[in-house]
Motif scaffolding. Sequence first.
Motif, PDB file in Angstrom:
ATOM      1  N   ALA A 190      66.108  46.799  -1.462  1.00  0.00           N
ATOM      2  CA  ALA A 190      66.096  45.338  -1.499  1.00  0.00           C
ATOM      3  C   ALA A 190      66.414  44.764  -0.126  1.00  0.00           C
ATOM      4  CB  ALA A 190      67.103  44.831  -2.527  1.00  0.00           C
ATOM      5  N   ARG A 191      66.115  43.496   0.016  1.00  0.00           N
ATOM      6  CA  ARG A 191      66.467  42.770   1.222  1.00  0.00           C
ATOM      7  C   ARG A 191      66.638  41.303   0.867  1.00  0.00           C
ATOM      8  NH1 ARG A 191      62.206  43.630   5.571  1.00  0.00           N
ATOM      9  NH2 ARG A 191      63.260  41.864   6.546  1.00  0.00           N
ATOM     10  N   GLY A 192      67.376  40.582   1.674  1.00  0.00           N
ATOM     11  CA  GLY A 192      67.603  39.176   1.388  1.00  0.00           C
ATOM     12  C   GLY A 192      68.776  38.638   2.178  1.00  0.00           C
ATOM     13  N   TRP A 193      69.103  37.372   1.922  1.00  0.00           N
ATOM     14  CA  TRP A 193      70.178  36.749   2.680  1.00  0.00           C
ATOM     15  C   TRP A 193      71.539  37.310   2.313  1.00  0.00           C
ATOM     16  CZ3 TRP A 193      74.063  34.443   0.037  1.00  0.00           C
ATOM     17  CH2 TRP A 193      73.803  34.006  -1.268  1.00  0.00           C
ATOM     18  N   VAL A 194      71.661  37.971   1.159  1.00  0.00           N
ATOM     19  CA  VAL A 194      72.943  38.541   0.768  1.00  0.00           C
ATOM     20  C   VAL A 194      73.386  39.623   1.754  1.00  0.00           C
ATOM     21  CG1 VAL A 194      72.036  40.380  -0.704  1.00  0.00           C
ATOM     22  CG2 VAL A 194      74.258  39.367  -1.226  1.00  0.00           C
ATOM     23  N   TYR A 195      72.437  40.246   2.427  1.00  0.00           N
ATOM     24  CA  TYR A 195      72.766  41.192   3.496  1.00  0.00           C
ATOM     25  C   TYR A 195      72.791  40.490   4.854  1.00  0.00           C
ATOM     26  CZ  TYR A 195      71.420  44.327  -0.281  1.00  0.00           C
ATOM     27  OH  TYR A 195      71.322  44.950  -1.492  1.00  0.00           O
ATOM     28  N   GLY A 196      71.918  39.513   5.009  1.00  0.00           N
ATOM     29  CA  GLY A 196      71.850  38.813   6.284  1.00  0.00           C
ATOM     30  C   GLY A 196      73.094  38.011   6.606  1.00  0.00           C
ATOM     31  N   TRP A 197      73.748  37.450   5.584  1.00  0.00           N
ATOM     32  CA  TRP A 197      74.907  36.612   5.878  1.00  0.00           C
ATOM     33  C   TRP A 197      76.059  37.443   6.426  1.00  0.00           C
ATOM     34  CZ3 TRP A 197      79.958  36.638   4.345  1.00  0.00           C
ATOM     35  CH2 TRP A 197      80.304  37.408   3.236  1.00  0.00           C
ATOM     36  N   VAL A 198      76.166  38.691   5.996  1.00  0.00           N
ATOM     37  CA  VAL A 198      77.232  39.557   6.515  1.00  0.00           C
ATOM     38  C   VAL A 198      77.004  39.821   8.002  1.00  0.00           C
ATOM     39  CG1 VAL A 198      78.430  41.753   6.234  1.00  0.00           C
ATOM     40  CG2 VAL A 198      77.421  40.623   4.240  1.00  0.00           C
ATOM     41  N   LEU A 199      75.762  40.112   8.361  1.00  0.00           N
ATOM     42  CA  LEU A 199      75.439  40.357   9.764  1.00  0.00           C
ATOM     43  C   LEU A 199      75.666  39.102  10.603  1.00  0.00           C
ATOM     44  CD1 LEU A 199      72.158  42.386   9.157  1.00  0.00           C
ATOM     45  CD2 LEU A 199      74.409  43.295   9.747  1.00  0.00           C
ATOM     46  N   GLN A 200      75.283  37.950  10.058  1.00  0.00           N
ATOM     47  CA  GLN A 200      75.496  36.704  10.787  1.00  0.00           C
ATOM     48  C   GLN A 200      76.981  36.385  10.929  1.00  0.00           C
ATOM     49  OE1 GLN A 200      73.003  36.000  12.587  1.00  0.00           O
ATOM     50  NE2 GLN A 200      72.291  34.020  11.833  1.00  0.00           N
ATOM     51  N   LEU A 201      77.762  36.698   9.899  1.00  0.00           N
ATOM     52  CA  LEU A 201      79.203  36.463   9.982  1.00  0.00           C
ATOM     53  C   LEU A 201      79.833  37.357  11.045  1.00  0.00           C
ATOM     54  CD1 LEU A 201      81.747  35.084   8.960  1.00  0.00           C
ATOM     55  CD2 LEU A 201      81.903  36.831   7.160  1.00  0.00           C
ATOM     56  N   MET A 202      79.397  38.604  11.111  1.00  0.00           N
ATOM     57  CA  MET A 202      79.894  39.491  12.159  1.00  0.00           C
ATOM     58  C   MET A 202      79.518  38.953  13.539  1.00  0.00           C
ATOM     59  SD  MET A 202      79.051  43.234  10.487  1.00  0.00           S
ATOM     60  CE  MET A 202      79.769  44.135  11.870  1.00  0.00           C
ATOM     61  N   GLY A 203      78.289  38.465  13.656  1.00  0.00           N
ATOM     62  CA  GLY A 203      77.872  37.879  14.924  1.00  0.00           C
ATOM     63  C   GLY A 203      78.661  36.633  15.267  1.00  0.00           C
ATOM     64  N   LEU A 204      78.951  35.817  14.256  1.00  0.00           N
ATOM     65  CA  LEU A 204      79.723  34.595  14.486  1.00  0.00           C
ATOM     66  C   LEU A 204      81.127  34.924  14.980  1.00  0.00           C
ATOM     67  CD1 LEU A 204      80.005  31.513  14.243  1.00  0.00           C
ATOM     68  CD2 LEU A 204      80.678  31.854  11.851  1.00  0.00           C
ATOM     69  N   VAL A 205      81.763  35.917  14.369  1.00  0.00           N
ATOM     70  CA  VAL A 205      83.099  36.334  14.805  1.00  0.00           C
ATOM     71  C   VAL A 205      83.054  36.853  16.242  1.00  0.00           C
ATOM     72  CG1 VAL A 205      84.891  38.067  14.422  1.00  0.00           C
ATOM     73  CG2 VAL A 205      83.965  36.794  12.490  1.00  0.00           C
ATOM     74  N   THR A 206      82.015  37.615  16.557  1.00  0.00           N
ATOM     75  CA  THR A 206      81.867  38.130  17.919  1.00  0.00           C
ATOM     76  C   THR A 206      81.734  36.996  18.923  1.00  0.00           C
ATOM     77  OG1 THR A 206      80.754  40.103  17.051  1.00  0.00           O
ATOM     78  CG2 THR A 206      80.479  39.626  19.393  1.00  0.00           C
ATOM     79  N   VAL A 207      80.859  36.058  18.615  1.00  0.00           N
ATOM     80  CA  VAL A 207      80.613  34.938  19.528  1.00  0.00           C
ATOM     81  C   VAL A 207      81.856  34.069  19.683  1.00  0.00           C
ATOM     82  CG1 VAL A 207      79.338  32.776  19.750  1.00  0.00           C
ATOM     83  CG2 VAL A 207      78.127  34.889  19.204  1.00  0.00           C
ATOM     84  N   LEU A 208      82.546  33.791  18.578  1.00  0.00           N
ATOM     85  CA  LEU A 208      83.733  32.940  18.649  1.00  0.00           C
ATOM     86  C   LEU A 208      84.815  33.559  19.529  1.00  0.00           C
ATOM     87  CD1 LEU A 208      84.140  31.563  15.010  1.00  0.00           C
ATOM     88  CD2 LEU A 208      83.423  30.339  17.065  1.00  0.00           C
ATOM     89  N   GLY A 209      84.926  34.878  19.500  1.00  0.00           N
ATOM     90  CA  GLY A 209      85.901  35.532  20.366  1.00  0.00           C
ATOM     91  C   GLY A 209      85.631  35.260  21.834  1.00  0.00           C
ATOM     92  N   TYR A 210      84.367  35.306  22.217  1.00  0.00           N
ATOM     93  CA  TYR A 210      84.019  35.030  23.613  1.00  0.00           C
ATOM     94  C   TYR A 210      84.156  33.546  23.945  1.00  0.00           C
ATOM     95  CZ  TYR A 210      82.234  39.783  23.948  1.00  0.00           C
ATOM     96  OH  TYR A 210      82.129  41.151  23.962  1.00  0.00           O
ATOM     97  N   VAL A 211      83.792  32.684  23.009  1.00  0.00           N
ATOM     98  CA  VAL A 211      83.916  31.246  23.255  1.00  0.00           C
ATOM     99  C   VAL A 211      85.383  30.862  23.453  1.00  0.00           C
ATOM    100  CG1 VAL A 211      83.612  28.963  22.223  1.00  0.00           C
ATOM    101  CG2 VAL A 211      81.778  30.651  22.068  1.00  0.00           C
ATOM    102  N   VAL A 212      86.259  31.417  22.624  1.00  0.00           N
ATOM    103  CA  VAL A 212      87.689  31.141  22.776  1.00  0.00           C
ATOM    104  C   VAL A 212      88.193  31.642  24.126  1.00  0.00           C
ATOM    105  CG1 VAL A 212      89.977  31.735  21.883  1.00  0.00           C
ATOM    106  CG2 VAL A 212      88.157  31.087  20.307  1.00  0.00           C
ATOM    107  N   ALA A 213      87.719  32.817  24.550  1.00  0.00           N
ATOM    108  CA  ALA A 213      88.126  33.349  25.853  1.00  0.00           C
ATOM    109  C   ALA A 213      87.650  32.439  26.984  1.00  0.00           C
ATOM    110  CB  ALA A 213      87.568  34.760  26.033  1.00  0.00           C
ATOM    111  N   GLY A 214      86.422  31.936  26.877  1.00  0.00           N
ATOM    112  CA  GLY A 214      85.915  31.026  27.900  1.00  0.00           C
ATOM    113  C   GLY A 214      86.685  29.721  27.940  1.00  0.00           C
ATOM    114  N   TYR A 215      87.009  29.194  26.765  1.00  0.00           N
ATOM    115  CA  TYR A 215      87.785  27.955  26.710  1.00  0.00           C
ATOM    116  C   TYR A 215      89.182  28.157  27.300  1.00  0.00           C
ATOM    117  CZ  TYR A 215      90.662  24.242  24.742  1.00  0.00           C
ATOM    118  OH  TYR A 215      91.548  23.211  24.586  1.00  0.00           O
ATOM    119  N   ALA A 216      89.789  29.312  27.011  1.00  0.00           N
ATOM    120  CA  ALA A 216      91.127  29.593  27.542  1.00  0.00           C
ATOM    121  C   ALA A 216      91.107  29.660  29.069  1.00  0.00           C
ATOM    122  CB  ALA A 216      91.652  30.898  26.960  1.00  0.00           C
ATOM    123  N   LYS A 217      90.041  30.189  29.630  1.00  0.00           N
ATOM    124  CA  LYS A 217      89.938  30.242  31.092  1.00  0.00           C
ATOM    125  C   LYS A 217      89.925  28.840  31.690  1.00  0.00           C
ATOM    126  CE  LYS A 217      87.497  34.682  31.525  1.00  0.00           C
ATOM    127  NZ  LYS A 217      87.599  35.101  30.127  1.00  0.00           N
TER     128      LYS A 217
END
Length: 344
Positions: A190-217
């Motif tokens: 199977a395939r669908g957004w039920v798998y895609g949202w997990v990948l997007q959430l992981m990507g969102l957490v990754t991106v937010l970590g870098y954004v917070v680091a940039g803001y802190a600088k």
Amino acid sequence: MVPGRPDPRLDRGPLPLRGFPVTRVVGTRPREDLDRGTPAGGEGWFERWCGDAPAERLAAVRILSFGFALVYLLIRIPSVLAVARLESSRFVPAGPVAVLSHPLSRSSLLILLAVTVVALAGATLGFRWRLSGPVAAVGVLWLLSYRLSWGQVLHTENLLVLHLLILAASPAADALALDSRHRPAARANARGWVYGWVLQLMGLVTVLGYVVAGYAKLRNGGLDWLSGDVLRSHIALDNLRKALYEEPYSPLGGWLTRYGFLFAPMAWGAMVLELGGVLALWRGPLRRLWVWAMWSFHLAVLALMAIVFPYQLSGIAFASFSRPEKLLASGHRALAQATGRPDA
């Protein structure tokens, strides 16, 4: 029911037999529907943003992430056990370890290590996923937090732990897992957004970590950061401290501090990469460019400051942005050819 009239319940179609599981998962579609171009229908912005990911993609990310955590923890076992010999006065609980009022005994630490290693192996293989996944993720969180409770608190392992926790709460073992052998093939394919949202959430957490680091600088360094002076001083002081304490340092970083004009472009580049990570939340060439740029960024940090981000440098931290199932399939074919076995 009115006598002489057909029972309306008979028009609802066949019902699943008792004792047999329903093979469809909410938010998924059989692969055959996509191969025929059958539209999903009724998808909102959330489903479109999550994307139509196959179960194999999420499973491949599970294998890579938990497999990395298993190898990483095995390498770190001596470091984790070494804290048992330290004086209890140095114990300052960090993270979830704050519930402890005193350090763990060596035997308790060994038991926790053994349980976590076994759970990591099971999660990587997709064996008893609903148990092994959460136990492995929480075990890694606890062990790494416990290790950091005895000295300097680093952030090089944070992203790995967050990714493991997200995967542990997801259907990441619907495919490429020992458990999936006992499930209907329609679910594994199977395939669908039920798998895609997990990948997007992981990507969102990754991106937010870098954004917070940039803001802190910007918040801490202000415009001086963009001039490169703060970055230059930081690299010089970090390498000097490591040299004085006879720790691994970067001769290259110390040498480059002689040339101040180099650091303004470096500072701007780091800022653009970290704050521009939001572009990676949408699929396309900018996402691929950002992933390669961030991997190069960590390589530069290693070269200039001798700071290692193992998870990021391995590339596995960015697996949710790509199609790792193709990499695993290529590895499987190469192994089959090397061993002379037919590719299953």
